[in-house]
Motif scaffolding. Structure first.
Motif, PDB file in Angstrom:
ATOM      1  N   ARG A  37       3.642   1.336  14.219  1.00 38.45           N
ATOM      2  CA  ARG A  37       2.957   2.163  13.214  1.00 38.45           C
ATOM      3  C   ARG A  37       3.421   1.802  11.814  1.00 38.45           C
ATOM      4  O   ARG A  37       2.599   1.633  10.895  1.00 38.45           O
ATOM      5  CB  ARG A  37       3.225   3.644  13.475  1.00 38.45           C
ATOM      6  N   ASN A  38       4.721   1.661  11.645  1.00 42.26           N
ATOM      7  CA  ASN A  38       5.259   1.313  10.321  1.00 42.26           C
ATOM      8  C   ASN A  38       4.783  -0.072   9.869  1.00 42.26           C
ATOM      9  O   ASN A  38       4.456  -0.269   8.692  1.00 42.26           O
ATOM     10  CB  ASN A  38       6.789   1.361  10.353  1.00 42.26           C
ATOM     11  N   ASP A  39       4.763  -1.021  10.826  1.00 44.34           N
ATOM     12  CA  ASP A  39       4.268  -2.370  10.487  1.00 44.34           C
ATOM     13  C   ASP A  39       2.804  -2.307  10.050  1.00 44.34           C
ATOM     14  O   ASP A  39       2.406  -2.965   9.075  1.00 44.34           O
ATOM     15  CB  ASP A  39       4.402  -3.300  11.692  1.00 44.34           C
ATOM     16  N   LEU A  40       2.023  -1.539  10.788  1.00 46.62           N
ATOM     17  CA  LEU A  40       0.588  -1.428  10.469  1.00 46.62           C
ATOM     18  C   LEU A  40       0.374  -0.702   9.138  1.00 46.62           C
ATOM     19  O   LEU A  40      -0.526  -1.061   8.369  1.00 46.62           O
ATOM     20  CB  LEU A  40      -0.147  -0.706  11.603  1.00 46.62           C
ATOM     21  N   ASN A  41       1.182   0.316   8.879  1.00 46.98           N
ATOM     22  CA  ASN A  41       1.079   1.011   7.584  1.00 46.98           C
ATOM     23  C   ASN A  41       1.417   0.070   6.438  1.00 46.98           C
ATOM     24  O   ASN A  41       0.786   0.117   5.376  1.00 46.98           O
ATOM     25  CB  ASN A  41       2.006   2.231   7.561  1.00 46.98           C
ATOM     26  N   GLN A  42       2.431  -0.778   6.650  1.00 52.80           N
ATOM     27  CA  GLN A  42       2.800  -1.768   5.631  1.00 52.80           C
ATOM     28  C   GLN A  42       1.652  -2.761   5.426  1.00 52.80           C
ATOM     29  O   GLN A  42       1.307  -3.120   4.285  1.00 52.80           O
ATOM     30  CB  GLN A  42       4.072  -2.504   6.066  1.00 52.80           C
ATOM     31  N   MET A  43       1.054  -3.192   6.536  1.00 56.97           N
ATOM     32  CA  MET A  43      -0.076  -4.108   6.461  1.00 56.97           C
ATOM     33  C   MET A  43      -1.243  -3.456   5.725  1.00 56.97           C
ATOM     34  O   MET A  43      -1.887  -4.077   4.868  1.00 56.97           O
ATOM     35  CB  MET A  43      -0.512  -4.512   7.877  1.00 56.97           C
ATOM     36  N   ALA A  44      -1.524  -2.186   6.058  1.00 56.75           N
ATOM     37  CA  ALA A  44      -2.623  -1.461   5.398  1.00 56.75           C
ATOM     38  C   ALA A  44      -2.345  -1.322   3.908  1.00 56.75           C
ATOM     39  O   ALA A  44      -3.254  -1.479   3.077  1.00 56.75           O
ATOM     40  CB  ALA A  44      -2.799  -0.083   6.040  1.00 56.75           C
ATOM     41  N   SER A  45      -1.070  -1.053   3.557  1.00 59.07           N
ATOM     42  CA  SER A  45      -0.703  -0.911   2.149  1.00 59.07           C
ATOM     43  C   SER A  45      -0.912  -2.224   1.390  1.00 59.07           C
ATOM     44  O   SER A  45      -1.435  -2.230   0.273  1.00 59.07           O
ATOM     45  CB  SER A  45       0.759  -0.470   2.037  1.00 59.07           C
ATOM     46  N   GLU A  46      -0.511  -3.338   2.012  1.00 64.23           N
ATOM     47  CA  GLU A  46      -0.681  -4.644   1.373  1.00 64.23           C
ATOM     48  C   GLU A  46      -2.161  -4.962   1.193  1.00 64.23           C
ATOM     49  O   GLU A  46      -2.579  -5.481   0.152  1.00 64.23           O
ATOM     50  CB  GLU A  46      -0.011  -5.730   2.223  1.00 64.23           C
ATOM     51  N   ARG A  47      -2.952  -4.648   2.203  1.00 57.70           N
ATOM     52  CA  ARG A  47      -4.391  -4.915   2.118  1.00 57.70           C
ATOM     53  C   ARG A  47      -5.061  -4.020   1.073  1.00 57.70           C
ATOM     54  O   ARG A  47      -5.965  -4.467   0.359  1.00 57.70           O
ATOM     55  CB  ARG A  47      -5.048  -4.720   3.488  1.00 57.70           C
ATOM     56  N   ALA A  48      -4.609  -2.790   0.982  1.00 58.39           N
ATOM     57  CA  ALA A  48      -5.151  -1.888  -0.040  1.00 58.39           C
ATOM     58  C   ALA A  48      -4.825  -2.410  -1.435  1.00 58.39           C
ATOM     59  O   ALA A  48      -5.663  -2.358  -2.349  1.00 58.39           O
ATOM     60  CB  ALA A  48      -4.588  -0.480   0.147  1.00 58.39           C
ATOM     61  N   SER A  49      -3.590  -2.936  -1.575  1.00 58.55           N
ATOM     62  CA  SER A  49      -3.184  -3.495  -2.869  1.00 58.55           C
ATOM     63  C   SER A  49      -4.036  -4.720  -3.224  1.00 58.55           C
ATOM     64  O   SER A  49      -4.496  -4.851  -4.365  1.00 58.55           O
ATOM     65  CB  SER A  49      -1.704  -3.877  -2.818  1.00 58.55           C
ATOM     66  N   GLN A  50      -4.255  -5.595  -2.242  1.00 60.88           N
ATOM     67  CA  GLN A  50      -5.093  -6.777  -2.481  1.00 60.88           C
ATOM     68  C   GLN A  50      -6.527  -6.364  -2.801  1.00 60.88           C
ATOM     69  O   GLN A  50      -7.168  -6.939  -3.686  1.00 60.88           O
ATOM     70  CB  GLN A  50      -5.081  -7.686  -1.248  1.00 60.88           C
ATOM     71  N   ARG A  51      -7.027  -5.356  -2.078  1.00 59.31           N
ATOM     72  CA  ARG A  51      -8.374  -4.851  -2.351  1.00 59.31           C
ATOM     73  C   ARG A  51      -8.478  -4.314  -3.770  1.00 59.31           C
ATOM     74  O   ARG A  51      -9.447  -4.608  -4.490  1.00 59.31           O
ATOM     75  CB  ARG A  51      -8.727  -3.742  -1.353  1.00 59.31           C
ATOM     76  N   ASP A  52      -7.478  -3.544  -4.183  1.00 53.22           N
ATOM     77  CA  ASP A  52      -7.488  -2.976  -5.542  1.00 53.22           C
ATOM     78  C   ASP A  52      -7.428  -4.069  -6.600  1.00 53.22           C
ATOM     79  O   ASP A  52      -8.085  -3.971  -7.646  1.00 53.22           O
ATOM     80  CB  ASP A  52      -6.323  -2.000  -5.703  1.00 53.22           C
ATOM     81  N   ASP A  53      -6.618  -5.112  -6.326  1.00 49.88           N
ATOM     82  CA  ASP A  53      -6.543  -6.237  -7.269  1.00 49.88           C
ATOM     83  C   ASP A  53      -7.901  -6.924  -7.394  1.00 49.88           C
ATOM     84  O   ASP A  53      -8.338  -7.276  -8.499  1.00 49.88           O
ATOM     85  CB  ASP A  53      -5.493  -7.252  -6.804  1.00 49.88           C
ATOM     86  N   LEU A  54      -8.557  -7.119  -6.256  1.00 49.90           N
ATOM     87  CA  LEU A  54      -9.877  -7.753  -6.262  1.00 49.90           C
ATOM     88  C   LEU A  54     -10.906  -6.887  -6.980  1.00 49.90           C
ATOM     89  O   LEU A  54     -11.749  -7.395  -7.733  1.00 49.90           O
ATOM     90  CB  LEU A  54     -10.327  -8.039  -4.823  1.00 49.90           C
TER      91      LEU A  54
END
Length: 296
Positions: A37-54
């Motif tokens: 769960r923690n790994d997936l939350n970290q992955m989701a956070s990174e993807r959200a950050s990349q999405r926001d940057d885009l």
């Protein structure tokens, strides 16, 4: 672009697992669920950050395109202003040129022979008169012809003296047309610049669309990771709930054992107490048992 979630790393739990696995196995399973769960939350956070940057880059490109649009429209307005001024000046120049043509027609300047031609013809006739032997009739005819030429020459020179006004009008018309040409040049320059900004606007919008597509794809991957994390969290909570139930069951069993033990000790103590009442002598251990149960 980030790869999809590795399904093989996901952890799952069934109702049968909750019912059949031991407490130790469930504790281990809870740890696996928590870590994943923690790994997936970290992955989701990174993807959200990349999405926001885009998305931020998309907005930058849209703003850039809008700036080019505004500049293009501003230049097109200037093009229209210069066109109107050019057309106005050309119309004014054309009107003056028409005046020149009208005056020339009135003065018949475009008709008949030029001054030089008339002077040459007079000179030729005079030379003929001076060098050739002519009859009285032919000489008289020649003299009349020379006189007619001189009259036409005088008339022509008189008309030419009146052309100053025409030259002034023509000069003014040429000056106005030259000014119109300057406005036409500005029309060409500004139109070219406006087209460049238009092309830049189209390119910026195209890039914005491409980046937006990347952002949308990254958002889908964010949702994928977040939903997987949420599922692992729900399963983690289910296992934790089951562990609390097992803890409660163990506590109940322990309390039941203690109560049974206490009941047995009390029954034993009551028997000892009855023996004491019957006059039997009690040893130290028996006395301690009575004290523990409060019978002594």
């Amino acid at each position: 672009m980030t790869d999809s979630i590795e399904e093989s790393k996901n952890v799952s739990v069934t109702d049968e697992d909750l019912e059949t696995k031991s407490k130790g196995e469930l504790i281990k399973l809870a740890g696996q669920l928590r870590d994943r769960r923690n790994d997936l939350n970290q992955m989701a956070s990174e993807r959200a950050s990349q999405r926001d940057d885009l998305n931020a880059k998309t907005r930058e490109k849209v703003d850039e395109a809008q700036e080019h649009r505004e500049k293009r429209d501003e230049l097109n307005e200037q093009v229209q202003e210069h066109k109107e001024k050019r057309n106005e000046l050309n119309a004014e120049a054309n009107e003056l040129f028409e005046q020149v043509e009208d005056k020339k027609e009135e003065m018949e300047l475009d008709e008949g022979k030029s001054v030089d031609q008339l002077e040459d013809e007079i000179e030729d006739l005079e030379f003929k008169q001076q060098t050739e032997v002519l009859s009285s009739e032919d000489e008289q005819e020649l003299i009349e012809k020379i006189e007619q030429k001189r009259e036409k020459l005088a008339e022509r020179k008189e008309k030419l003296e009146q052309t100053d006004d025409i030259d002034e009008i023509k000069a003014e018309a040429q000056e106005i047309r030259s000014e119109a040409s300057k406005h036409h040049q500005k029309v060409t320059e500004l139109a070219d610049e406006a087209q460049e900004h238009h092309n830049e606007m189209i390119e910026a919008y195209r890039e914005a669309d491409e980046i937006r597509d990347e952002a949308d794809e990254m958002h889908e991957k964010f949702v994928e990771a977040q939903e997987a994390a949420d599922q692992h969290h729900e399963d983690f909570v289910r296992v934790q709930k089951r562990l609390r139930e097992l803890d409660k069951e163990e506590e109940e069993e322990e309390r039941s054992r203690r109560e049974e033990k206490q009941e047995a000790a009390r029954e034993e103590a009551e028997e000892i107490y009855q023996e004491f009442k019957d006059g039997e002598t009690l040893d130290t251990e028996d006395l301690m048992k009575l004290q523990k149960t409060g019978l002594l």
